[in-house]
Enzyme design. Structure first.
Site, PDB file in Angstrom:
ATOM      1  N   THR A  69       0.821  -1.207   0.000  1.00 53.75           N
ATOM      2  CA  THR A  69       0.000   0.000   0.000  1.00 53.75           C
ATOM      3  C   THR A  69       0.853   1.254   0.000  1.00 53.75           C
ATOM      4  O   THR A  69       0.622   2.185  -0.783  1.00 53.75           O
ATOM      5  CB  THR A  69      -0.953  -0.004   1.208  1.00 53.75           C
ATOM      6  OG1 THR A  69      -1.890  -1.079   1.068  1.00 53.75           O
ATOM      7  CG2 THR A  69      -1.722   1.305   1.305  1.00 53.75           C
ATOM      8  N   CYS A 321      -8.264  -6.694   1.641  1.00 55.64           N
ATOM      9  CA  CYS A 321      -8.194  -5.260   1.918  1.00 55.64           C
ATOM     10  C   CYS A 321      -9.530  -4.562   1.679  1.00 55.64           C
ATOM     11  O   CYS A 321      -9.685  -3.396   2.019  1.00 55.64           O
ATOM     12  CB  CYS A 321      -7.119  -4.608   1.054  1.00 55.64           C
ATOM     13  SG  CYS A 321      -5.470  -5.256   1.401  1.00 55.64           S
TER      14      CYS A 321
END
Length: 369
Positions: A69, A321
């Site tokens: 990320t 996620c």
């Protein structure tokens, strides 16, 4: 437990787990000038060499991050800040991981134009890409392997289009799901920026890397002490980075055999599922070796997941996620009907899985149906 959710995260390799006490002893700050700081710095440098070797690039092109990320955020924000005077268009796909799609949502709010290229059936629409590749494109960001469907996107072909029609644009790929699951190098993909993560290759959570091609300029997204040549400030996660390096060394050394093992298990599961009435396989034209996606119409994904969990089997319905945030736009982009998407299951394998794991899963699915 039978763990078949390796696209979400992978267990630490037993060989690496045994080395944790020794590696954890190097706790000093790599920026410190005393001998213990120097030893920590050497550990980080050694890991950088292993990551670079696994990627097929120079060690000076590897910048450590906290994971996929952060790497995606740094690549995208860093690129558009560096290139914003040259244009305002960003090309991406309609099936990116949230670490990219949410960043681009923010970029759009900042005034950038975001164009999403179709990926129906797991294939990049290269004709649409060619039409969208106008002179004001400053960045393309397209994943190498889709984390939900397992589709391998043709990044080399896409990059060639961008290089020809938008020569000043930067090219980024999120390679988190593809790293050490298929052979590639940044040079072969023709990319400037590439993201990888440690915990997807049997390393620890909290460590990853961004490849930045030599000569490529992006701006830092996080300021502070100037670590990682000023591109990513913050005290290095020495333990996580060291384990990441060892996982890369292990993965590169055994890449071919690991791919064969996972591909064999995937194929065996595919053949077993084909013989079960009521199972619908959601197959991309070019699949990665470790992901198989299918639907069980009439059986909601969440119910199936809980049922299998009670049998000590871990699978997924999609991206970990975003799995708690409703329907997946990725499956819609792939072309699944709402019913097929609502009953979808993702099995993702690792080198630690066995044929017995697959056999047990198949038996439990038959019981559910």
């Amino acid at each position: 437990m039978i763990y078949l959710d390796n696209s979400a995260t992978t267990p630490l390799l037993p060989s690496l787990r045994n080395q944790l006490p020794k590696l954890a002893a190097q706790f000093a700050n790599p920026s410190s000038l005393h001998i213990w700081g120097f030893e920590a710095e050497k550990a980080v440098d050694a890991a950088r060499l292993h990551v670079a070797a696994a990627l097929g690039c120079q060690k000076e092109e590897v910048f450590f991050t906290s994971g996929g990320t952060e790497g995606d955020n740094l690549a995208i924000f860093g690129a558009i800040e560096a290139k914003k005077r040259m244009g305002n268009t960003i090309l991406t796909t309609d099936s990116e991981h949230p670490a990219v799609s949410q960043v681009l949502k923010k970029a759009k709010e900042m005034g950038f134009k975001v164009v999403r290229i179709r990926t129906k059936g797991g294939e990049l629409d290269l004709e649409q890409l060619s039409s969208a590749a106008t002179p004001d494109v400053i960045l393309t960001t397209m994943m190498l392997v889709n984390n939900e469907t397992g589709a391998v996107y043709d990044i080399p072909a896409a990059s060639k289009i961008i290089r020809k029609q938008c020569p000043d644009a930067l090219i980024h790929t999120d390679a988190v799901q593809g790293f050490l699951k298929l052979p590639f190098s940044p040079r072969e993909l023709h990319v400037d920026l590439l993201t990888v993560s440690a915990h997807k290759i049997h390393g620890l959570k909290g460590s990853g890397a961004l490849y930045v091609k030599k000569g490529t300029r992006i701006l830092p997204h996080m300021l502070g002490g100037g670590q990682e040549k000023g591109l990513r400030s913050g005290t290095e996660n020495t333990l996580g980075i060291a384990v990441f390096g060892l996982a890369c060394e292990e993965g590169k050394k055994n890449l071919s055999s690991h791919i064969r093992h996972m591909a064999s298990l995937r194929q065996w599961l595919l053949l077993q599922l084909r013989d079960i009435p009521g199972v619908h396989l959601n197959l991309p034209s070019n699949p990665v070796c470790h992901i198989l996606h299918f639907s069980l119409p009439g059986h909601k994904s969440e119910v199936v997941l809980h049922t299998l969990s009670r049998e000590d089997i871990a699978v997924s319905s999609g991206s970990a996620c975003s799995s708690k945030k409703g329907k997946s736009p990725v499956l819609e982009a792939f072309g699944l009907t709402p019913e097929r998407a609502d009953t979808a299951i993702r099995v993702s394998l690792s080198v630690l899985n066995t044929q017995q794991d697959i056999q047990t899963l198949v038996e439990k699915i038959k019981n559910i149906l």
